[in-house]
Design a protein around this motif. Structure first.
Motif, mmCIF file in Angstrom:
data_model
loop_
_atom_site.group_PDB
_atom_site.id
_atom_site.type_symbol
_atom_site.label_atom_id
_atom_site.label_comp_id
_atom_site.label_asym_id
_atom_site.label_seq_id
_atom_site.Cartn_x
_atom_site.Cartn_y
_atom_site.Cartn_z
ATOM 1 N N GLU A 6 0.829 -1.212 0.000
ATOM 2 C CA GLU A 6 0.000 0.000 0.000
ATOM 3 C C GLU A 6 0.862 1.261 0.000
ATOM 4 N N MET A 7 1.968 1.232 0.727
ATOM 5 C CA MET A 7 2.884 2.369 0.726
ATOM 6 C C MET A 7 3.468 2.567 -0.676
ATOM 7 N N GLN A 9 1.952 1.810 -3.446
ATOM 8 C CA GLN A 9 0.865 2.368 -4.257
ATOM 9 C C GLN A 9 0.750 3.877 -4.033
ATOM 10 N N ILE A 10 0.890 4.325 -2.801
ATOM 11 C CA ILE A 10 0.841 5.756 -2.494
ATOM 12 C C ILE A 10 1.975 6.470 -3.223
ATOM 13 N N LYS A 11 3.167 5.919 -3.140
ATOM 14 C CA LYS A 11 4.314 6.515 -3.828
ATOM 15 C C LYS A 11 4.056 6.589 -5.327
ATOM 16 N N TYR A 28 3.514 15.507 6.864
ATOM 17 C CA TYR A 28 2.735 14.350 7.295
ATOM 18 C C TYR A 28 2.166 14.643 8.667
ATOM 19 N N TYR A 42 7.741 5.045 3.890
ATOM 20 C CA TYR A 42 7.508 5.749 2.638
ATOM 21 C C TYR A 42 8.799 6.409 2.141
#
Length: 69
Positions: A6-7, A9-11, A28, A42
């Protein structure tokens, strides 16, 4: 909690829209120490390559002040 996938995907999303959002500051706002660990994950996955500066905050006012400065 977020997984490593998921991290990533965020990147990837940030990288995809980098031209539109710009290579700027990224604040953040996190609720706890677990959030700090996720931000570090991240960064280690390449997030620091996408942002001019990065900082972690527990307080919204401090994050806004840093982004404005």
């Amino acid at each position: 909690s977020l997984t490593a996938a998921e991290m990533q995907q965020i990147k990837d999303v940030v990288k995809k829209y980098l031209k539109q959002i710009g290579y700027g500051k990224c604040a953040y706002l996190i609720p706890d120490t677990l959030g700090y660990g996720l931000v570090r994950m991240y960064e280690l996955m390449g997030g620091e390559e996408l942002h001019k500066e990065m900082a972690v905050f527990y307080n919204m006012g401090e994050a806004v002040a840093w982004l404005s400065g």
